[in-house]
Design an enzyme around this catalytic site. Structure first.
Site, mmCIF file in Angstrom:
data_model
loop_
_atom_site.group_PDB
_atom_site.id
_atom_site.type_symbol
_atom_site.label_atom_id
_atom_site.label_comp_id
_atom_site.label_asym_id
_atom_site.label_seq_id
_atom_site.Cartn_x
_atom_site.Cartn_y
_atom_site.Cartn_z
ATOM 1 N N LYS A 37 0.855 -1.197 0.000
ATOM 2 C CA LYS A 37 0.000 0.000 0.000
ATOM 3 C C LYS A 37 0.888 1.243 0.000
ATOM 4 O O LYS A 37 1.761 1.380 0.869
ATOM 5 C CB LYS A 37 -0.866 -0.036 1.260
ATOM 6 C CG LYS A 37 -2.234 0.567 1.131
ATOM 7 C CD LYS A 37 -2.988 0.305 2.439
ATOM 8 C CE LYS A 37 -4.387 0.827 2.403
ATOM 9 N NZ LYS A 37 -5.020 0.722 3.722
HETATM 10 O O1 G3P Z 1 -7.872 1.526 5.507
HETATM 11 C C1 G3P Z 1 -8.195 2.786 5.096
HETATM 12 C C2 G3P Z 1 -9.574 3.292 5.461
HETATM 13 O O2 G3P Z 1 -10.527 2.314 5.265
HETATM 14 C C3 G3P Z 1 -9.670 4.030 6.753
HETATM 15 O O3 G3P Z 1 -10.974 4.222 7.186
HETATM 16 O O4 G3P Z 1 -12.608 4.863 8.944
HETATM 17 O O5 G3P Z 1 -10.181 5.455 9.241
HETATM 18 O O6 G3P Z 1 -11.591 6.630 7.570
HETATM 19 P P1 G3P Z 1 -11.355 5.362 8.294
#
Ligand code: G3P
Length: 216
Positions: free
Chosen positions: A83
């Site tokens: 990533k």
């Molecule tokens: O893995 C990346 C993403 O899904 C993060 O989500 O909830 O931290 O905005 P969030």
């Protein structure tokens, strides 16, 4: 649509993997921090539970540093997906890694033009963050629709991985648009099965069955 779990919690990953509905896992530095586990160790363990792609994120900001970290990460298992952030250095790294046969997930995508660049860099996945987009007054799902349109216009093979999914409506809208993958916290994935009328229906059928006095 493929379902990835957005977590580094082993118990949750095992539970979802056992359902047969889990196609992969995404992690990020914040999720690793939350797990309290060693990054290399937990990534290796996740890769042994799930046969699909497991995203592990680099933390260097320059191309050389990202390449060095990717070299370490891709030795963990064959299903590691590197990533990288959606920056020029990240895109350069994406191009180099995918040309070399590695899977790459370009993360922190917040515009359709960024997604276009990720596809041109040969990304395996692009991760638009719909929840964070919504949080900031933008329309996360409009972004997914725009990316779908652009990728279809040019037959780009990069898969749209809808990330930062917060609830079932995000999943539903992503599926209607035709996103390739969505990654969500385990609680959101498990919540998709719930419906009050399903529970009520089971309750009613079991009550009537009991009255028959029969057994299967
Ligand atoms: O893995 C990346 C993403 O899904 C993060 O989500 O909830 O931290 O905005 P969030």
């Amino acid at each position: 649509m493929k379902f990835f779990a957005d977590t580094a919690e082993i118990a949750d990953i095992k539970e979802l993997a056992a359902t047969g509905l889990l196609d992969g896992v995404t992690t990020n530095p914040s999720l690793i921090m939350k797990s309290g586990r060693d990054f290399m160790e937990v990534t290796k363990e996740i890769c042994s539970i799930v046969s699909g792609p497991v995203s592990a994120e680099v933390v260097a900001l320059d191309h050389e540093g990202m390449m060095r970290e990717a070299e370490v990460l891709r030795k963990i298992a064959d299903n590691v997906c590197i990533k990288v952030p959606l920056t020029l250095e990240g895109l350069k790294t994406c191009k180099a890694l995918t040309s070399d046969g590695s899977m790459v997930n370009v993360t922190l995508c917040f515009s359709a033009n960024q997604a276009l660049l990720a596809a041109k860099a040969g990304a395996t996945f692009v991760s638009p963050f719909v929840g964070r987009h919504d949080d900031n007054g933008f329309d996360g799902m409009q972004l997914i629709g725009d990316i779908r349109l652009i990728y279809d216009n040019y037959d780009f093979r990069t898969e749209i991985l809808v990330a930062s999914v917060r609830h079932g409506i995000h999943v539903l809208e992503a599926a209607k648009i035709g996103a390739d993958v969505m990654t969500a916290p385990p609680a959101v994935i498990k919540g998709l099965v719930k419906h009050v009328l399903t529970d009520k229906g089971i309750e009613g059928f079991l009550a009537d069955w009991a009255k028959t006095g029969q057994k299967i």
